[in-house]
Enzyme design. Sequence first.
Site, PDB file in Angstrom:
ATOM      1  N   GLU A  41      13.926 -13.769  39.571  1.00 13.46           N
ATOM      2  CA  GLU A  41      13.005 -12.634  39.657  1.00 13.46           C
ATOM      3  C   GLU A  41      13.253 -11.833  40.932  1.00 13.46           C
ATOM      4  O   GLU A  41      13.470 -12.391  42.009  1.00 13.46           O
ATOM      5  CB  GLU A  41      11.563 -13.158  39.652  1.00 13.46           C
ATOM      6  CG  GLU A  41      10.499 -12.083  39.769  1.00 13.46           C
ATOM      7  CD  GLU A  41       9.079 -12.646  39.762  1.00 13.46           C
ATOM      8  OE1 GLU A  41       8.151 -11.852  39.589  1.00 13.46           O
ATOM      9  OE2 GLU A  41       8.916 -13.885  39.936  1.00 13.46           O
ATOM     10  N   LYS A 127       7.685  -6.279  33.732  1.00 12.82           N
ATOM     11  CA  LYS A 127       6.637  -7.299  33.809  1.00 12.82           C
ATOM     12  C   LYS A 127       5.293  -6.683  33.421  1.00 12.82           C
ATOM     13  O   LYS A 127       4.881  -5.658  33.975  1.00 12.82           O
ATOM     14  CB  LYS A 127       6.587  -7.854  35.233  1.00 12.82           C
ATOM     15  CG  LYS A 127       5.783  -9.131  35.414  1.00 12.82           C
ATOM     16  CD  LYS A 127       5.958  -9.626  36.849  1.00 12.82           C
ATOM     17  CE  LYS A 127       5.348 -10.999  37.057  1.00 12.82           C
ATOM     18  NZ  LYS A 127       5.571 -11.501  38.434  1.00 12.82           N
ATOM     19  N   CYS A 161       8.284 -14.906  35.453  1.00 12.70           N
ATOM     20  CA  CYS A 161       7.332 -15.717  36.214  1.00 12.70           C
ATOM     21  C   CYS A 161       6.074 -16.022  35.403  1.00 12.70           C
ATOM     22  O   CYS A 161       6.156 -16.613  34.330  1.00 12.70           O
ATOM     23  CB  CYS A 161       7.037 -15.035  37.552  1.00 12.70           C
ATOM     24  SG  CYS A 161       6.532 -16.190  38.853  1.00 12.70           S
TER      25      CYS A 161
END
Length: 303
Positions: A41, A127, A161
């Site tokens: 990430e 995200k 994540c």
Amino acid sequence: MAKLTAAVVQAAAPLFDTRGALSRAESLIREARAEVVVLPEAFLGGYPKGLDFDITVGRRTDAGRELFRRYLEAAIEIPGPEVDALAAVTRDLRCHAVVGAVERRGATLYCVALFFGPTGYLGLHRKLMPTAAERYLWGQGDGSTLPVIDTGAARLGAAICWENYMPLFRTTMYAKGVDLWCAPTVDDRDQWQASMRHVALEGRCFVLSANQFLRREGVPAELHRHDMGPVLINGGSVIVSPLGEVLAGPLRDCEGILTAELDLDDLPRARFDFDAVGHYARPDVFSLRVDETARNAVTGLGA
């Protein structure tokens, strides 16, 4: 018997150094020597672990604004030269890669996973839900960037994540037929390992989780805090089979590259007795509606 070599890279790039981050990403993809390579990430653009940008509720400072300016400047634009450079690498190697990055789009930043293949740049995922203090750095993605990429051998998708903790996100990806679940992250807790094994077992997919290994020296000296230890993100990269078995890792306390040969025939073997969006679903009881339209703040401005 169909097999595929996959690699997850555990490393970090220098914060606020876009050129250095790109050079590391290019070198690591080449070093991995795999058909599918996953980087952590925010590898390009950086994950500013331990920095608070001098924010408290209802208060900002000039110093914090200047730090954000530096962070914004280090992010990449898409399309842009960094994307072009990585596309050239995967074209040259005839491989696929998933690379974590921070995208600059106007005055807003997004945490993204970039997809590359033998034909170059393939797309991105933004995200959907930044976690906690990430929300004052990154905007929220929308449903228009939820790709699953067909590599010819397997279908490739990504959750960044803590998106891996979103049950409806996972269900959407399962419905798209993901085979290789890529999880770029900075979560180095032991609990992350249980989550990765759960996703593999629930989705009956291979999970490729790439985490950063970030030392304090990776943060500019003038930003060091008294409570920063020598290691800020301690890895935990891992590769898991569709039945939840760990094939490589978890890797701790160092940088490195984990590789595994994936037997793609394990996918139908695992799905024999469980398909979360097929024969184990109950559409008469549960249903999910997914909105994949782009949500733009301003429309109708012409070409």
